[in-house]
Design an enzyme around this catalytic site. Structure first.
Site, PDB file in Angstrom:
ATOM      1  N   HIS A 151      28.810 -14.198  74.122  1.00  0.00           N
ATOM      2  CA  HIS A 151      29.011 -13.173  75.148  1.00  0.00           C
ATOM      3  C   HIS A 151      28.534 -11.806  74.655  1.00  0.00           C
ATOM      4  O   HIS A 151      27.710 -11.149  75.300  1.00  0.00           O
ATOM      5  CB  HIS A 151      30.498 -13.125  75.515  1.00  0.00           C
ATOM      6  CG  HIS A 151      30.845 -12.138  76.579  1.00  0.00           C
ATOM      7  ND1 HIS A 151      31.080 -12.503  77.879  1.00  0.00           N
ATOM      8  CD2 HIS A 151      31.008 -10.786  76.546  1.00  0.00           C
ATOM      9  CE1 HIS A 151      31.364 -11.431  78.610  1.00  0.00           C
ATOM     10  NE2 HIS A 151      31.328 -10.374  77.815  1.00  0.00           N
ATOM     11  N   GLU A 152      29.060 -11.394  73.500  1.00  0.00           N
ATOM     12  CA  GLU A 152      28.681 -10.079  72.964  1.00  0.00           C
ATOM     13  C   GLU A 152      27.212 -10.067  72.542  1.00  0.00           C
ATOM     14  O   GLU A 152      26.545  -9.032  72.634  1.00  0.00           O
ATOM     15  CB  GLU A 152      29.587  -9.701  71.794  1.00  0.00           C
ATOM     16  CG  GLU A 152      31.080  -9.665  72.118  1.00  0.00           C
ATOM     17  CD  GLU A 152      31.432  -8.773  73.299  1.00  0.00           C
ATOM     18  OE1 GLU A 152      30.648  -7.854  73.618  1.00  0.00           O
ATOM     19  OE2 GLU A 152      32.490  -8.996  73.917  1.00  0.00           O
ATOM     20  N   HIS A 193      20.605  -7.551  75.719  1.00  0.00           N
ATOM     21  CA  HIS A 193      20.303  -6.736  76.895  1.00  0.00           C
ATOM     22  C   HIS A 193      20.003  -5.294  76.456  1.00  0.00           C
ATOM     23  O   HIS A 193      19.006  -4.691  76.875  1.00  0.00           O
ATOM     24  CB  HIS A 193      21.500  -6.775  77.851  1.00  0.00           C
ATOM     25  CG  HIS A 193      21.196  -6.300  79.239  1.00  0.00           C
ATOM     26  ND1 HIS A 193      22.123  -6.335  80.251  1.00  0.00           N
ATOM     27  CD2 HIS A 193      20.075  -5.753  79.790  1.00  0.00           C
ATOM     28  CE1 HIS A 193      21.590  -5.849  81.365  1.00  0.00           C
ATOM     29  NE2 HIS A 193      20.350  -5.484  81.108  1.00  0.00           N
ATOM     30  N   HIS A 208      25.207  -9.164  75.590  1.00  0.00           N
ATOM     31  CA  HIS A 208      25.213  -7.714  75.799  1.00  0.00           C
ATOM     32  C   HIS A 208      24.220  -7.032  74.858  1.00  0.00           C
ATOM     33  O   HIS A 208      23.453  -6.156  75.267  1.00  0.00           O
ATOM     34  CB  HIS A 208      26.607  -7.153  75.534  1.00  0.00           C
ATOM     35  CG  HIS A 208      27.595  -7.364  76.627  1.00  0.00           C
ATOM     36  ND1 HIS A 208      27.327  -7.064  77.948  1.00  0.00           N
ATOM     37  CD2 HIS A 208      28.875  -7.833  76.605  1.00  0.00           C
ATOM     38  CE1 HIS A 208      28.396  -7.349  78.685  1.00  0.00           C
ATOM     39  NE2 HIS A 208      29.340  -7.808  77.897  1.00  0.00           N
TER      40      HIS A 208
END
Length: 600
Positions: free
Chosen positions: A390-391, A397, A394
């Site tokens: 998940h991180e 991105h 981020h």
């Protein structure tokens, strides 16, 4: 039983901590950059009253603003990360405080900037910014000018600015009351007496012992019942503040004001709620499945978080977890996986718990340096593998955004933020499910994924509907008494949980304990985010090179497009209800598989 010792920051090997030398190599370097903020703000202030005189003045002022903002971000980022790694180190807290003081002083000095830019006649500034010299600032300026209809006079803006600190009183009072002043006592478990708090409450509701769950539930809400009138008044104050600002600026509603900066049509919000409501029978079927698996006549509100499958035993060391990500995210290509995995092993990530370190996890990427990740990784907690993915989403991105855009347009919105992160989670889930060797592991993965989508899509939509209803009540002249709030929230509970659920008298007090409600109209973005990510994950994994390139075009967009436009480039149209319906279909498929695995 031996006590588990949490190491100090100094006891953590350097290779297991993030490498902040990419930001500053020494404190002296940091000090030198901090000292640049004030003189740069003075140079920009010298343009006060002159921005509309010429394109050259405007360009010079914005160029200086970009320079100062980059330095400010870099200085603040470094201080924030130091403090996150060890909040107990006073020197780090001092750095953070000194940065905040310098940045706040600069912001106050430059408060003239936005109103003065917006006061330049439209014909004039539109012509100016088409010049090639404004390439790095054009999009930022256009977004600023779009807000012009809702910007007030300089005097009125000053009044609103002076009121900004007091406008947060309801939020701050709610936090102090619920996080500090309220005492929830302790709960007796097989492991001993556990202090009841916001964090332990969630853990206790996952306890396999139903008596522990029931006790924790009633004890927790007894605290809120004792303060319900105060909390209701605080929330009403927060809603009134939203409406005051919206009406002051001329927006049609508080929701319209919240959605306008991202250029998100209100129909997106309405379509989300409508699609989720159409899918409620599937959610009700899930809760009935939960009731049957737990062997209950009636499901209670304190039964909805206990795992359907007891946690399976896993042991995945950090380095092995990184390699799992490399395989799971392979559909995104070798460059993506090499960059992410190289970063996770080479200085992006602060891996393990230490005293004074922030709990949980986050990604924090700036324009300069690594897109840093904070974890508290535990090899025997499978959920931590998902957190890493998940991180990592981020951070990648941020990695592509910062390398594909000038500073003034590299940062993306919250509306887009949860897409890349939950996209990675979906790929990891599918990879682990395909590799599952036992029926128990398969059931565990399916149950956890269903729970995650439920929490992000259904629950956040329910919250979004509550916010919409409470603001509409006040906007139509109905005050928010404690009885009105409870009745509104109870009806939503009944609608969303369905006939399987038997609620307690205090169940509707849940609507008074959600801190998100004090920052209105953003929780819907979690639901739209996971809808977009599930659609894009399917599109990329089932598609070819074009679909992958479309997704990377989104990752590289940064702030160069409004979020709806950026996601459309990726291949998903969030103005349509189709992505939400597809995500709801994914949840239905998970429920079908769970029924087969758990009841066969």
């Amino acid at each position: 039983m031996s006590e588990i010792k949490i190491p100090t920051r100094n006891e953590i090997p350097q290779n297991d901590k993030w490498d902040l030398s990419q930001l500053f190599k020494s404190d002296a370097e940091w000090e030198a950059e901090l000292e640049k903020i004030q003189p740069l703000s003075l140079e920009i202030e010298a343009f006060k009253g002159k921005l509309g005189e010429s394109a050259e003045n405007l360009l010079a002022a914005i160029t200086k603003l970009s320079e100062m903002s980059q330095i400010s971000e870099l200085v603040g980022h470094y201080a924030f990360l130091l403090s996150a790694g060890d909040a107990g180190e006073s020197a780090y807290q001092e750095k953070k405080s000194r940065y905040i003081m310098a940045a706040s002083a600069a912001d106050a000095r430059l408060s003239f900037l936005t109103p003065e830019i917006q006061a330049i006649p439209e014909e004039k500034i539109t012509t100016w910014i088409e010049d090639k010299k404004f390439d790095d600032y054009r999009i930022w300026l256009k977004k600023l000018l779009r807000l012009k209809p809702y910007i007030l006079s300089e005097k009125e803006e000053r009044i609103l600015a002076l009121q900004s600190e007091s406008s947060r009183t309801a939020d701050k009072a709610f936090s102090m009351l619920t996080d500090v002043d309220m005492d929830f006592g302790t709960v007796k478990t097989a492991q001993g007496e556990i202090p009841l708090s916001h964090s332990s409450y969630s853990m206790l509701l996952e306890n396999q012992d139903r008596q522990v769950r029931e006790t924790a539930y009633h004890q927790f809400y007894k605290g809120f019942d004792g303060h319900k009138n105060t909390i209701a008044a605080l929330y009403e104050g927060s809603v009134n503040q939203d409406i005051f600002e919206a009406r002051s600026r001329g927006y049609s509603s508080a929701r319209a004001m919240a959605l306008f900066p991202d250029k998100v049509p209100e129909s997106v919000y309405d379509n989300l709620i409508a699609a989720v409501r159409e899918s409620l029978p599937t959610l009700h079927r899930y809760y009935d499945l939960r009731r049957r698996v737990l062997g209950l006549d009636k499901l209670r509100h304190y039964d909805v978080y206990v795992p359907l499958v007891s946690s399976v035993k896993t042991s995945i060391p950090y380095e092995e977890a990184v390699e799992i990500l490399r395989q799971a995210l392979a559909p995104l290509g070798k460059e993506y996986t090499d960059t992410l995995c190289g970063g996770l092993l080479g200085g992006w990530c602060d891996r393990y718990e230490n005293k004074g370190k922030d709990s949980g996890a986050f990604s924090s990427g700036g324009f300069v340096g690594y897109p840093y990740i904070l974890l508290n990784y535990k090899k025997d907690v499978l959920r931590d593998l998902y957190t890493m993915a998940h991180e990592g989403g981020h951070s990648m991105h941020s990695y592509y955004s910062s390398r594909s855009n000038p500073f003034m347009q590299y940062d993306y919105t919250i509306f887009e933020a949860e897409v890349a992160s939950t996209f990675n989670e979906q790929l990891v889930f599918q990879y682990l499910l395909d590799k599952a060797e036992t029926q128990e592991m398969k059931a565990y993965l399916l149950a956890n994924r269903a729970s995650d989508i439920l929490a992000t899509l259904y629950r956040q939509t329910m919250f979004a509907e509550f916010e919409m209803k409470t603001h509409q009540l006040v906007e139509s002249g109905t005050p928010l008494s404690v009885d009105t709030l409870r009745a509104t929230y109870r009806q939503l509970l009944v609608d969303y949980f369905g006939p399987t659920m038997e609620f307690e008298e205090v169940s509707d007090l849940e609507g008074l304990r959600i801190p998100h409600f004090y920052r209105a109209f953003y929780v819907y973005k979690y639901a739209t985010g996971i809808s977009a990510s599930l659609a894009l994950a399917r599109r990329v994994t089932e598609g070819g090179e074009k679909e992958r390139k479309d997704y990377f075009a989104f990752l590289k967009s940064g702030g160069s497009r409004y979020p709806i436009e950026a996601l459309r480039v990726a291949g998903v149209d969030m103005e349509s209800s189709e992505p939400v319906r597809a995500a709801l279909k994914t949840f239905e498929e998970l429920v079908n598989q769970l029924e087969t695995v758990l009841l066969s």
